[in-house]
Design an enzyme around this catalytic site. Structure first.
Site, PDB file in Angstrom:
ATOM      1  N   GLY A  59      17.620  10.232   0.638  1.00  0.00           N
ATOM      2  CA  GLY A  59      18.198  11.570   0.564  1.00  0.00           C
ATOM      3  C   GLY A  59      19.493  11.530  -0.227  1.00  0.00           C
ATOM      4  N   CYS A  86      16.488   3.630   1.816  1.00  0.00           N
ATOM      5  CA  CYS A  86      17.716   4.114   1.174  1.00  0.00           C
ATOM      6  C   CYS A  86      18.584   4.880   2.182  1.00  0.00           C
ATOM      7  CB  CYS A  86      17.355   4.941  -0.058  1.00  0.00           C
ATOM      8  SG  CYS A  86      18.741   5.155  -1.174  1.00  0.00           S
ATOM      9  N   TYR A  87      18.710   6.195   2.064  1.00  0.00           N
ATOM     10  CA  TYR A  87      19.508   6.949   3.050  1.00  0.00           C
ATOM     11  C   TYR A  87      19.009   6.661   4.470  1.00  0.00           C
ATOM     12  CZ  TYR A  87      21.649  10.930   5.468  1.00  0.00           C
ATOM     13  OH  TYR A  87      22.364  11.712   6.346  1.00  0.00           O
ATOM     14  N   HIS A 176      13.515   1.538  -3.283  1.00  0.00           N
ATOM     15  CA  HIS A 176      12.385   2.449  -3.034  1.00  0.00           C
ATOM     16  C   HIS A 176      11.046   1.749  -3.240  1.00  0.00           C
ATOM     17  CE1 HIS A 176      14.669   6.173  -2.538  1.00  0.00           C
ATOM     18  NE2 HIS A 176      15.561   5.561  -3.310  1.00  0.00           N
ATOM     19  N   GLU A 178       8.242   2.981  -2.711  1.00  0.00           N
ATOM     20  CA  GLU A 178       7.214   3.966  -3.050  1.00  0.00           C
ATOM     21  C   GLU A 178       7.094   4.227  -4.554  1.00  0.00           C
ATOM     22  OE1 GLU A 178      10.053   4.468  -1.563  1.00  0.00           O
ATOM     23  OE2 GLU A 178      10.984   6.389  -2.044  1.00  0.00           O
ATOM     24  N   ASP A 234     -11.544  23.619  -3.744  1.00  0.00           N
ATOM     25  CA  ASP A 234     -10.924  23.792  -2.418  1.00  0.00           C
ATOM     26  C   ASP A 234     -11.674  24.805  -1.560  1.00  0.00           C
ATOM     27  OD1 ASP A 234      -9.120  22.281  -3.779  1.00  0.00           O
ATOM     28  OD2 ASP A 234      -7.622  23.853  -3.985  1.00  0.00           O
ATOM     29  N   LYS A 375      -5.140  17.074  -3.263  1.00  0.00           N
ATOM     30  CA  LYS A 375      -6.299  17.496  -4.058  1.00  0.00           C
ATOM     31  C   LYS A 375      -7.344  16.383  -4.216  1.00  0.00           C
ATOM     32  CE  LYS A 375      -7.969  20.726  -6.840  1.00  0.00           C
ATOM     33  NZ  LYS A 375      -7.868  22.170  -6.625  1.00  0.00           N
TER      34      LYS A 375
END
Ligand code: XMP
Length: 519
Positions: A59, A86-87, A176, A178, A234, A375
């Protein structure tokens, strides 16, 4: 949706990082269900969800500032494994008695990480003394570890770049895992999921289907449902899923709102009747929608007017059918994430609903069985349900249709210009075998005219922009570096064949900071 325990869950608390959704995606790529909630999600909710592990996102704030976002400190005492990123790691440091401070040297970008101590988090990734490229983006750092914690890795400027308290199963990463620039980041996440949280029950579309059909059966009971069908993957998946559960108590409604691509209405009706044995009601409401849109230029107003008109049509049809309580829609997780942003709903970028903005008061209750899916997961579910590949690979098309691709007022004449241009884009992409390889390709009609010359005559006509993007789930996107030859062919054809257009431009913006649609 009420929870059961068919699959394990990971809760992600969002402290405002631009990468929070990426964390959710990565966890799901490991076939574990993940869910994002705001940082102050109450303990009661956490207990009800019963996650196998919790990830605290990064963040932009500093933990020592007043008003900095903070989770309930009790969270760290629940015995659930926690990974702070991180944060999130700095928050763990701060809440458990360590010290966090501003660092003189901000670290941003690729950094070399040195492993100090192997263990579960780095299992199969590296041993003491090994190094690894990671991605950092921070101005603060932990200066003193909280009691019970050990350093697992450091970097040149960050003494505590990975930390752990094995006994309490609390872990922290200053970098990070990710983002793709962190080498083996996905392995770190996998280690957290499988070696620390002991996740076992995998999230896949078969387990999702099992759970979703159970919930739908319970929720709908003996009620009747109408489903707004657009022909896209969808809403078709929603229709098939519901049809499995409630059979002919489901009625599908296809609305021609006059904002569709050329021949789209007949294609959808034809496709549906060819492949499925589900009754389809076709409503032609073109005149109503266009009347509503007269004089409207503001994008949000367009979306809201279209949304209201759609609901009006659905409610009218529901009255004709009788006994209908629910309206089913193909809302996806990205729409939901946007509305639970850590800054609250006020941060909404667009009124993203399947049909545009929905009115506040509705007689029909919403059923949105895909609201937890990305999706690509919906496409996989479609495959499970036996959907033909021509539907699975159909490009997304927004509920408000061409109205949000005409910047400025929408009217029949402008719709025709856009349809002509759009048809050429689709044809050229198909001809070059690119139609199914991009996320979306379309034309946008701009509200400006420019000067040109055709033959010996001056022209003063419209500008069309081409938008062709690749993306995994529509949350981020990049413009496609189409060969110049194809771009040239598209532009030539549009200028020569579409009346009232004398200029074509190519949109080379990525998302973020731009969005895919222009409005
Ligand atoms: P943006 O423009 O926000 O779009 O980058 C992301 C994806 O969502 C689609 N989109 C919509 N889909 N109703 C929909 O069903 C809408 O109101 C809507 N607005 C955008 C867009 O086409 C892209 O794939």
């Amino acid at each position: 949706m009420e929870r059961s325990s068919i699959f394990d869950k990971i809760l992600i608390l969002d402290f405002g990082s631009q990468y929070t959704q990426l964390i959710a995606r990565r966890v799901r790529e490991c076939q574990i269900y993940s869910e994002i909630q705001p940082y102050d999600f109450p303990l009661k909710g956490i207990k009800a969800l019963s996650p196998k592990g919790i990830i605290l996102s990064g963040g932009p704030s500093s933990v020592y500032e007043s008003g900095a976002p903070c989770c309930d400190p009790q969270l760290l005492r629940m015995g659930i494994p926690i990974l702070g990123i991180c944060y999130g790691m700095q928050l763990i440091g701060n809440l458990l008695g360590g010290e966090v401070a501003h660092s003189e040297k901000r670290e941003y970008g690729k950094v070399r990480l040195i492993i100090d101590r192997g263990g579960r988090l780095f299992k199969g990734i590296g041993e003491k003394g090994n190094s690894l490229q990671v991605w950092m983006s921070h101005g603060d750092q932990i200066r003193r570890l909280p009691p019970g914690f050990h350093s697992v890795a450091h970097s040149c400027n960050t003494p505590f770049a990975a930390i752990e308290d094995r006994r309490r199963r609390i872990y922290g990463l200053q970098f990070h895992p990710e983002v793709v620039h962190t080498r083996k980041g996905i392995d770190l996440i996998r280690n957290f999921l499988f070696h620390i949280c002991n996740c076992q029950h995998l999230w896949n579309m078969r387990s999702f289907m099992e759970e979703a059909t159970g919930h739908l059966r319970k929720r709908i009971g003996s009620g009747r449902v109408i489903c707004g069908l657009s022909g896209g993957v969808d809403s078709t998946v929603v229709a098939l899923l519901l049809h499995r559960v409630i059979g002919d108590r489901l009625k599908c409604i296809f609305v021609n709102n006059g904002l569709l691509r050329r021949n789209e209405a007949s294609q959808v009706v034809d496709l549906f009747s060819r492949h499925f044995n589900i009754p389809l009601i076709h409503v032609d409401a073109e005149e109503h929608f266009l009347k509503r849109l007269k004089g409207v230029t503001d994008p949000e107003e367009k979306r809201k007017k279209i949304g209201r008109e759609f609901i009006g049509v659905f409610e009218k049809e529901a009255r004709k059918i009788g006994g209908v309580k629910y309206l089913a829609q193909g809302t996806l997780y990205p729409d939901v994430i946007e509305s639970i942003s850590w800054k609250g709903p006020s941060a909404t970028i667009k009124s993203h609903h399947n049909v545009g903005g929905l009115p506040e008061k509705m007689r029909l209750r919403l059923v949105e069985p895909l609201r937890e899916l990305f999706k690509d997961e919906v496409r996989e579910l479609g495959r499970e349900l036996g959907l033909p590949s021509e539907v699975i690979h159909r490009q997304p098309f927004p509920g408000p249709g061409l109205a949000i691709r005409i910047v400025g007022e929408v009217n029949k004449e402008r719709l025709e210009i856009l349809r002509d241009a759009d048809e050429i884009v689709m044809e050229e992409m198909r001809k070059n075998d690119l139609l199914n390889r991009v996320w979306q390709c379309f034309a946008v009609l701009l509200p400006i005219k420019t000067v040109g010359v055709m033959g010996d005559l001056r022209t003063y006509e419209n500008v069309v922009a081409l938008r062709i993007v690749e993306s995994q789930d529509g949350m981020t996107a990049d413009w496609v570096k189409l060969p110049h030859r194809i771009l040239e062919q598209m532009a030539n054809r549009i200028i020569n064949e579409v009346k009232r257009v004398n200029r074509v431009v190519y949109d080379i913006s990525s998302k973020p900071p731009s969005t895919i649609e222009w409005e």
